[in-house]
Design an enzyme around this catalytic site. Sequence first.
Site, PDB file in Angstrom:
ATOM      1  N   CYS A   1       0.832  -1.202   0.000  1.00 36.55           N
ATOM      2  CA  CYS A   1       0.000   0.000   0.000  1.00 36.55           C
ATOM      3  C   CYS A   1       0.874   1.262   0.000  1.00 36.55           C
ATOM      4  O   CYS A   1       1.556   1.523  -0.966  1.00 36.55           O
ATOM      5  CB  CYS A   1      -0.979  -0.050   1.173  1.00 36.55           C
ATOM      6  SG  CYS A   1      -2.405   1.009   0.957  1.00 36.55           S
TER       7      CYS A   1
ATOM      8  N   HIS B   1      -3.463  -5.824   0.895  1.00 36.84           N
ATOM      9  CA  HIS B   1      -2.859  -6.057   2.211  1.00 36.84           C
ATOM     10  C   HIS B   1      -2.840  -7.528   2.614  1.00 36.84           C
ATOM     11  O   HIS B   1      -3.754  -7.981   3.309  1.00 36.84           O
ATOM     12  CB  HIS B   1      -3.654  -5.284   3.264  1.00 36.84           C
ATOM     13  CG  HIS B   1      -3.485  -3.804   3.208  1.00 36.84           C
ATOM     14  ND1 HIS B   1      -2.472  -3.136   3.872  1.00 36.84           N
ATOM     15  CD2 HIS B   1      -4.187  -2.853   2.558  1.00 36.84           C
ATOM     16  CE1 HIS B   1      -2.570  -1.839   3.643  1.00 36.84           C
ATOM     17  NE2 HIS B   1      -3.606  -1.639   2.846  1.00 36.84           N
TER      18      HIS B   1
ATOM     19  N   GLU C   1      -1.139  -8.815   4.887  1.00 37.76           N
ATOM     20  CA  GLU C   1      -1.008  -8.907   6.346  1.00 37.76           C
ATOM     21  C   GLU C   1      -2.365  -8.807   7.050  1.00 37.76           C
ATOM     22  O   GLU C   1      -2.462  -9.047   8.247  1.00 37.76           O
ATOM     23  CB  GLU C   1      -0.026  -7.842   6.859  1.00 37.76           C
ATOM     24  CG  GLU C   1      -0.584  -6.435   7.054  1.00 37.76           C
ATOM     25  CD  GLU C   1      -0.755  -5.631   5.760  1.00 37.76           C
ATOM     26  OE1 GLU C   1      -0.686  -6.208   4.670  1.00 37.76           O
ATOM     27  OE2 GLU C   1      -0.960  -4.402   5.861  1.00 37.76           O
TER      28      GLU C   1
END
Lengths: 225, 83
Positions: free
Chosen positions: A86, A194, A196
């Site tokens: 990002c 993302h 994560e």
Amino acid sequence: MKFAVIVFPGSNCDKDLYFAVKDSIHAEVEMIDYRETSLDGFDAVLIPGGFSYGDYLRSGAIAAHAPIIKTIKKMAILGKPILGICNGFQILTEIGLLPGALMRNRQNKFICETVDLRVENSQTIFTSEYDYDEIINIPVAHGEGNYYCDIATLKQINDNNQIVFRYASDINGSVDNIAGIINKEGNVLGMMPHPERALEEIIGSDDGLKMFQSILKSHMNRVNL
Amino acid sequence: MSLVKVYVTYKESILDPQGEAIKKAIHGMGHTSINDVRMGKYFELNVDNNISDIDSEINLICDSLLANPNMETYRYEILEDAE
């Protein structure tokens, strides 16, 4: 294997990344302040999402001149894995480790949803655990994720197999639906989605796990050569 | 002291969603003769007179920070002895 998570003023996915490494692959990880100038002893660099410097000027433009950046560039030359997610992707394009730029979404709206991504290259150190053409479910959260590069650059990254992820459908106007690209050398990956945030099925998807497992496994394979 | 005015704009080939939104608002105000709006950035830099090569320094600052050459272009003007 030891990871550094770089923290800029305004980063907000730094803790997510820290715990992604700690809890999903149980590797060593440390938060590193943007004013540091050494990454001695680290095997990989993670540049988190967020709004470094409040996105002033352009996303990632001011972070690109922080003291730690010179060291990150040196790590890149040494072939160490560098992953920017990002705002991390925006920073990697601003410092020239990846081609192109991230512009405002075509629809002029912040997008926050979980989307389908297609794995376009599963032969990188970041994606070796995925299958080629696999569809994975990963959250996006960005206002400026519209990937742009000129036609010559697009041809180059296509020819070199540098496009690692594409959106399964057009979500923000990105050229060729590009969601993530890798450098020619294969050690610097930037992506808007993302991984994560996709590590546990209970919160929607664990499709991001394989990315962290890929990085660890690729490292172990290199060390054990 | 010199005053340097820097204007950064998107390259012509680049879509400008903010400019588009502003244009729609302008049309909403009734000014339908406005055909196109492009939004850019404007900077004022106060510069010491003892600088040896002001052009190369300003160009360097623009290329490496104020503008992203992938998608933006810039121009600047220098007003000498501005106080």
